[in-house]
Design a protein around this motif. Structure first.
Motif, PDB file in Angstrom:
ATOM      1  N   TRP A 103       0.806  -1.136   0.145  1.00  0.00           N
ATOM      2  CA  TRP A 103       0.003   0.046  -0.099  1.00  0.00           C
ATOM      3  C   TRP A 103       0.759   1.361   0.006  1.00  0.00           C
ATOM      4  CZ3 TRP A 103      -0.624   3.453   4.235  1.00  0.00           C
ATOM      5  CH2 TRP A 103      -1.571   4.416   4.184  1.00  0.00           C
ATOM      6  N   VAL A 104       0.735   2.165  -0.999  1.00  0.00           N
ATOM      7  CA  VAL A 104       1.376   3.414  -0.984  1.00  0.00           C
ATOM      8  C   VAL A 104       0.471   4.647  -0.806  1.00  0.00           C
ATOM      9  CG1 VAL A 104       2.694   4.960  -2.543  1.00  0.00           C
ATOM     10  CG2 VAL A 104       2.930   2.496  -2.825  1.00  0.00           C
ATOM     11  N   PRO A 105       1.008   5.199   0.867  1.00  0.00           N
ATOM     12  CA  PRO A 105       0.119   6.291   1.023  1.00  0.00           C
ATOM     13  C   PRO A 105       0.360   7.512   0.165  1.00  0.00           C
ATOM     14  CG  PRO A 105       2.027   5.899   2.650  1.00  0.00           C
ATOM     15  CD  PRO A 105       1.775   4.834   1.398  1.00  0.00           C
ATOM     16  N   MET A 106      -0.777   8.208   0.011  1.00  0.00           N
ATOM     17  CA  MET A 106      -0.407   9.500  -1.181  1.00  0.00           C
ATOM     18  C   MET A 106      -0.632  10.804  -0.252  1.00  0.00           C
ATOM     19  SD  MET A 106       0.471   8.012  -3.634  1.00  0.00           S
ATOM     20  CE  MET A 106       0.858   9.241  -4.903  1.00  0.00           C
ATOM     21  N   LEU A 107      -1.763  11.056   0.465  1.00  0.00           N
ATOM     22  CA  LEU A 107      -1.977  12.237   1.133  1.00  0.00           C
ATOM     23  C   LEU A 107      -2.890  11.730   2.427  1.00  0.00           C
ATOM     24  CD1 LEU A 107      -4.979  13.555   0.562  1.00  0.00           C
ATOM     25  CD2 LEU A 107      -3.845  13.465  -1.735  1.00  0.00           C
ATOM     26  N   HIS A 108      -2.820  12.618   3.464  1.00  0.00           N
ATOM     27  CA  HIS A 108      -3.720  12.629   4.514  1.00  0.00           C
ATOM     28  C   HIS A 108      -4.689  13.750   4.596  1.00  0.00           C
ATOM     29  CE1 HIS A 108      -4.664  12.748   8.914  1.00  0.00           C
ATOM     30  NE2 HIS A 108      -4.593  11.266   8.827  1.00  0.00           N
ATOM     31  N   SER A 109      -5.983  13.366   5.259  1.00  0.00           N
ATOM     32  CA  SER A 109      -7.069  14.177   5.347  1.00  0.00           C
ATOM     33  C   SER A 109      -7.567  14.260   6.504  1.00  0.00           C
ATOM     34  CB  SER A 109      -7.995  14.026   4.060  1.00  0.00           C
ATOM     35  OG  SER A 109      -9.110  14.766   4.210  1.00  0.00           O
ATOM     36  N   LYS A 110      -7.587  15.151   7.372  1.00  0.00           N
ATOM     37  CA  LYS A 110      -8.107  14.952   8.625  1.00  0.00           C
ATOM     38  C   LYS A 110      -9.490  15.109   8.649  1.00  0.00           C
ATOM     39  CE  LYS A 110      -4.131  17.444  10.942  1.00  0.00           C
ATOM     40  NZ  LYS A 110      -3.564  18.606  11.693  1.00  0.00           N
ATOM     41  N   GLU A 111     -10.110  15.775   7.748  1.00  0.00           N
ATOM     42  CA  GLU A 111     -11.615  15.881   7.562  1.00  0.00           C
ATOM     43  C   GLU A 111     -12.324  14.697   7.522  1.00  0.00           C
ATOM     44  OE1 GLU A 111      -9.446  17.385   5.204  1.00  0.00           O
ATOM     45  OE2 GLU A 111      -9.400  19.089   6.671  1.00  0.00           O
ATOM     46  N   VAL A 112     -11.693  13.559   6.911  1.00  0.00           N
ATOM     47  CA  VAL A 112     -12.481  12.142   6.995  1.00  0.00           C
ATOM     48  C   VAL A 112     -12.218  11.406   8.221  1.00  0.00           C
ATOM     49  CG1 VAL A 112     -11.950  12.058   4.197  1.00  0.00           C
ATOM     50  CG2 VAL A 112     -10.438  10.959   6.079  1.00  0.00           C
ATOM     51  N   VAL A 113     -11.606  11.693   9.144  1.00  0.00           N
ATOM     52  CA  VAL A 113     -11.657  10.878  10.426  1.00  0.00           C
ATOM     53  C   VAL A 113     -12.390  11.651  11.404  1.00  0.00           C
ATOM     54  CG1 VAL A 113      -9.992  10.126  12.208  1.00  0.00           C
ATOM     55  CG2 VAL A 113      -9.284  10.636   9.733  1.00  0.00           C
ATOM     56  N   PRO A 114     -13.389  10.593  11.927  1.00  0.00           N
ATOM     57  CA  PRO A 114     -14.293  11.096  12.948  1.00  0.00           C
ATOM     58  C   PRO A 114     -13.621  11.486  14.434  1.00  0.00           C
ATOM     59  CG  PRO A 114     -15.186   8.926  12.073  1.00  0.00           C
ATOM     60  CD  PRO A 114     -13.866   9.471  11.447  1.00  0.00           C
TER      61      PRO A 114
END
Length: 149
Positions: A103-114
């Protein structure tokens, strides 16, 4: 006269260390493998059964364009974390639970994490390859069984 020859060389450790399951391989990777999340750098992950984990219709969803969406348990020093990921193309073998993938992580989005949930769930990335669950002592690279990019 003895009919058998003695081995002239002691073989020592095996060159390849196969694992009995993908889950056992992930456990090993959590303890001894690469577990740091770095954008565009692959990490070992295990394909989980989405139908058991989240009640979906299929263990791995195949989209109309052939891409596959799966629930993964990604190697980490705390035993692994869950992400939802897909293949970047419709190429490659069908994925199934207990497959080991990169799995290759690309970007993180805090908005999708409850609130109150593991922040690592916010990583978006791709499943780029399925690999053999074994360690080759002579080769630091994993043996690729199928590519998805």
């Amino acid at each position: 006269m003895w009919p058998f020859k003695k081995k002239s060389k002691i073989s020592g450790l095996p060159q390849k260390l196969p694992f009995k399951s993908g889950a056992a391989f992930l456990e090993y990777q959590c303890e001894f493998g690469h577990v740091d999340i770095v954008p565009k750098q692959g990490i070992v992950a295990l394909v989980m059964d989405s139908s058991k984990e989240f009640g979906t219709e299929n263990p791995v969803k195949v989209e109309s364009d052939g891409t596959q969406k799966a629930t993964l348990k990604v190697a980490s020093n705390d035993g692994g974390f869950i992400v939802i990921a897909q293949t970047p193309s419709g190429k490659g073998d069908p994925l199934k639970p207990d497959d080991v993938v990169i799995w290759v992580p690309m970007l993180h989005s805090k908005e999708v994490v409850p609130d109150g949930h593991d922040q690592r769930f916010g990583w978006a990335g791709f499943i780029v390859a399925k690999v053999k669950p074994e360690i080759d002592m002579a080769n630091p690279n994993f043996e690729i069984l199928s590519r998805y990019d």
